[in-house]
Write a protein that holds these residues in place. Structure first.
Motif, PDB file in Angstrom:
ATOM      1  N   ILE A  77     -38.226  79.967  80.395  1.00 36.24           N
ATOM      2  CA  ILE A  77     -39.653  80.192  80.600  1.00 36.24           C
ATOM      3  C   ILE A  77     -40.281  80.570  79.262  1.00 36.24           C
ATOM      4  N   ASN A  78     -41.339  79.867  78.914  1.00 34.84           N
ATOM      5  CA  ASN A  78     -41.959  80.069  77.613  1.00 34.84           C
ATOM      6  C   ASN A  78     -43.353  79.442  77.656  1.00 34.84           C
ATOM      7  N   ALA A  79     -44.167  79.758  76.678  1.00 31.04           N
ATOM      8  CA  ALA A  79     -45.475  79.107  76.516  1.00 31.04           C
ATOM      9  C   ALA A  79     -45.715  78.953  75.015  1.00 31.04           C
ATOM     10  N   PRO A  80     -44.954  78.054  74.368  1.00 28.60           N
ATOM     11  CA  PRO A  80     -45.034  77.949  72.904  1.00 28.60           C
ATOM     12  C   PRO A  80     -46.398  77.520  72.386  1.00 28.60           C
ATOM     13  N   ALA A  81     -47.121  76.688  73.142  1.00 25.32           N
ATOM     14  CA  ALA A  81     -48.462  76.297  72.698  1.00 25.32           C
ATOM     15  C   ALA A  81     -49.389  77.512  72.660  1.00 25.32           C
ATOM     16  N   LEU A  82     -49.281  78.372  73.656  1.00 27.73           N
ATOM     17  CA  LEU A  82     -50.102  79.578  73.677  1.00 27.73           C
ATOM     18  C   LEU A  82     -49.719  80.500  72.521  1.00 27.73           C
ATOM     19  N   LEU A  83     -48.425  80.611  72.225  1.00 26.42           N
ATOM     20  CA  LEU A  83     -47.978  81.433  71.105  1.00 26.42           C
ATOM     21  C   LEU A  83     -48.527  80.901  69.789  1.00 26.42           C
ATOM     22  N   ALA A  84     -48.507  79.573  69.608  1.00 26.40           N
ATOM     23  CA  ALA A  84     -49.070  78.969  68.400  1.00 26.40           C
ATOM     24  C   ALA A  84     -50.569  79.248  68.310  1.00 26.40           C
ATOM     25  N   GLU A  85     -51.244  79.205  69.439  1.00 25.31           N
ATOM     26  CA  GLU A  85     -52.686  79.468  69.459  1.00 25.31           C
ATOM     27  C   GLU A  85     -52.981  80.925  69.124  1.00 25.31           C
ATOM     28  N   ARG A  86     -52.196  81.841  69.665  1.00 23.99           N
ATOM     29  CA  ARG A  86     -52.448  83.268  69.446  1.00 23.99           C
ATOM     30  C   ARG A  86     -52.149  83.693  68.006  1.00 23.99           C
ATOM     31  N   ALA A 106     -45.631  83.893  84.070  1.00 22.77           N
ATOM     32  CA  ALA A 106     -44.662  84.707  83.319  1.00 22.77           C
ATOM     33  C   ALA A 106     -44.510  84.183  81.894  1.00 22.77           C
ATOM     34  N   GLY A 107     -44.537  82.854  81.733  1.00 19.38           N
ATOM     35  CA  GLY A 107     -44.467  82.274  80.400  1.00 19.38           C
ATOM     36  C   GLY A 107     -45.641  82.689  79.536  1.00 19.38           C
ATOM     37  N   ASN A 108     -46.831  82.694  80.128  1.00 18.03           N
ATOM     38  CA  ASN A 108     -48.014  83.132  79.387  1.00 18.03           C
ATOM     39  C   ASN A 108     -47.907  84.605  78.994  1.00 18.03           C
ATOM     40  N   ALA A 109     -47.434  85.420  79.927  1.00 17.65           N
ATOM     41  CA  ALA A 109     -47.290  86.850  79.625  1.00 17.65           C
ATOM     42  C   ALA A 109     -46.262  87.063  78.518  1.00 17.65           C
ATOM     43  N   LEU A 110     -45.171  86.297  78.540  1.00 17.75           N
ATOM     44  CA  LEU A 110     -44.169  86.416  77.489  1.00 17.75           C
ATOM     45  C   LEU A 110     -44.739  85.984  76.146  1.00 17.75           C
ATOM     46  N   ILE A 149     -49.582  80.082  63.963  1.00 17.73           N
ATOM     47  CA  ILE A 149     -48.358  79.656  63.290  1.00 17.73           C
ATOM     48  C   ILE A 149     -47.653  78.601  64.138  1.00 17.73           C
ATOM     49  N   ALA A 150     -47.078  77.595  63.491  1.00 17.84           N
ATOM     50  CA  ALA A 150     -46.294  76.595  64.215  1.00 17.84           C
ATOM     51  C   ALA A 150     -45.130  77.269  64.944  1.00 17.84           C
ATOM     52  N   VAL A 151     -44.811  76.745  66.113  1.00 14.98           N
ATOM     53  CA  VAL A 151     -43.736  77.308  66.935  1.00 14.98           C
ATOM     54  C   VAL A 151     -42.709  76.228  67.225  1.00 14.98           C
ATOM     55  N   VAL A 152     -41.436  76.558  67.034  1.00  7.27           N
ATOM     56  CA  VAL A 152     -40.332  75.684  67.428  1.00  7.27           C
ATOM     57  C   VAL A 152     -39.677  76.321  68.653  1.00  7.27           C
ATOM     58  N   ALA A 153     -39.559  75.563  69.726  1.00  3.82           N
ATOM     59  CA  ALA A 153     -39.049  76.086  70.993  1.00  3.82           C
ATOM     60  C   ALA A 153     -38.211  75.010  71.684  1.00  3.82           C
ATOM     61  N   ASP A 154     -37.784  75.290  72.919  1.00  2.00           N
ATOM     62  CA  ASP A 154     -37.028  74.324  73.727  1.00  2.00           C
ATOM     63  C   ASP A 154     -35.763  73.873  72.989  1.00  2.00           C
ATOM     64  N   PHE A 155     -34.969  74.838  72.558  1.00  2.00           N
ATOM     65  CA  PHE A 155     -33.821  74.543  71.699  1.00  2.00           C
ATOM     66  C   PHE A 155     -32.645  73.900  72.435  1.00  2.00           C
ATOM     67  N   ARG A 156     -32.531  74.090  73.735  1.00  2.00           N
ATOM     68  CA  ARG A 156     -31.326  73.623  74.429  1.00  2.00           C
ATOM     69  C   ARG A 156     -31.432  72.199  74.966  1.00  2.00           C
ATOM     70  N   ALA A 157     -32.645  71.728  75.191  1.00  2.00           N
ATOM     71  CA  ALA A 157     -32.828  70.517  75.991  1.00  2.00           C
ATOM     72  C   ALA A 157     -32.165  69.286  75.387  1.00  2.00           C
ATOM     73  N   ARG A 158     -32.296  69.075  74.072  1.00  2.00           N
ATOM     74  CA  ARG A 158     -31.758  67.840  73.493  1.00  2.00           C
ATOM     75  C   ARG A 158     -30.241  67.802  73.578  1.00  2.00           C
TER      76      ARG A 158
END
Length: 378
Positions: free
Chosen positions: A117-126, A69-73, A129-138
């Protein structure tokens, strides 16, 4: 005077309503006044939406399903980003970063975790462009709620000379309480309860429609004040003090049906549209009670998100609050663009070293630099 060097960022948002992806391209050359260059919205494909909804509860093979699902998103996100580049005749190398929140399926800060659910590395590859994600974890790691994420952005965009509330009516409603410009008081913000999440779930269950366009179906019903009082009074979360956040883990069709079953054991005869009309008031009253309790001097309320397009919700808010309730469009940011622009801003904040995780909002032990960065194509 020479023009400022463009600082282009994209923002992506697929919220709790799970109905689609909003995307924006903005210039942050002047961070206090970002300029929206283009925006778009793509519908969430029905199979992907159904998978995200299913992943809100435990099920078979959910690790593999979540990854798929992350890849599809990410592919859908990339489609939106590439569309923005095409519309503006921009090259990927001109964009500093994309802010991509992903799709929240679990949120339990009390247990120390949240899952987007996300796939930021795949988004950067597609996109390249650099992607900033995972905003809540820290923020959660620092003992905070990890949400809401947008109050620092609301403060930057919507502060005025008077105290003000900014109410985002997405799947879940969250409020930012802004003090007047120049005040030493910190910004505060928290979730107030369901906005569209129950309205969408109920109409879909009863009619098959994804949402109640313009509140038309709810307008055919009559709200039941006894049911409203029961829904508000039977849920302890409403009376918890901030900081607090919530999601589908709590407010879902099961939550609603359990209360309807109990309520209708003593009071029969409510039509489905009557319940929808009552849910409109639940959204308005729970938000209004939070604003009255924590910002009694608010001079006005700005609303954004999908719920801002429901005239029944906005009218109910005005009635309960007895305050002007106006769309953020009146303050220069269209209601459906606010959250996507917020994630473009959060990507800018990460790149600029601005600590957007605010302890006065989330209850964390300290401010946090939000997000993790995935580089674009070399």
């Amino acid at each position: 005077m020479a023009a400022a060097t463009p600082a282009l960022f994209m923002g992506l948002m697929s919220g709790t309503s799970t109905d689609g992806v909003d995307a924006v391209l903005a210039d942050f050359a002047d961070p206090a006044h970002p300029r929206v260059l283009a925006s778009t919205a793509l519908p969430m494909p029905a199979p992907l939406r159904n998978e995200f909804l299913a992943l809100n509860t435990s099920g078979p093979d959910e690790l593999a399903r979540s990854a798929q699902a992350g890849n599809a998103l990410a592919e859908l996100y990339a489609q939106a980003c590439l569309q923005l580049l095409s519309e503006t005749n921009m090259a990927a190398c001109e964009v500093r970063a994309i802010g991509a929140h992903g799709q929240t399926v679990r949120h339990d800060p009390a247990s120390g975790y949240t899952i987007q659910i996300n796939a930021p590395a795949l988004l950067a590859e597609r996109t390249g462009i650099a992607v900033v994600a995972d905003f809540r974890a820290r923020d959660i790691a620092a003992g905070g709620q990890g949400a809401p994420l947008v109050p620092a952005f609301h403060q930057a965009m919507f502060s005025s000379t008077r105290p003000r509330a900014v109410l985002n009516l997405g799947g879940i409603a969250n409020v930012t309480l802004l003090r007047p410009l120049g005040s030493d008081s910190p910004v505060r913000g928290f979730d107030t309860g369901p906005a569209n999440i129950l309205l969408d779930a109920w109409i879909h269950d009863k009619t098959g429609q994804a949402y109640d366009a313009d509140g038309a179906w709810g307008a055919t019903g009559t709200a039941n004040t006894d049911l409203l009082e029961y829904l508000l009074g039977s849920e302890p979360w409403f009376t918890l003090p901030p900081p607090k956040s919530t999601g589908r883990d709590l407010f879902n069709l099961r939550w609603l049906q359990q209360r309807l079953d109990h309520f209708e054991a003593t009071k029969k005869g409510l039509a489905d549209a009557d319940i929808q009309a009552t849910l409109v008031l639940l959204t308005a009253h729970s938000a209004a009670q939070a604003i009255k309790a924590h910002a009694p001097d608010a001079a006005d309320v700005l609303v954004c998100g999908g719920g801002a397009c429901n005239p029944r919700v906005v009218s109910a808010l005005e009635t309960v609050l007895n305050l002007p309730v106006t769309p953020t469009s009146d303050a220069g940011v269209p209601v459906q663009v606010v959250e996507a622009l917020a994630f473009a801003w959060l990507a800018w904040a990460h790149e600029a070293g601005v600590y957007a995780g605010l302890p006065t909002v989330t209850g964390a032990r300290h401010p946090s630099l939000l997000g993790c960065r995935y580089p674009g194509t070399p």
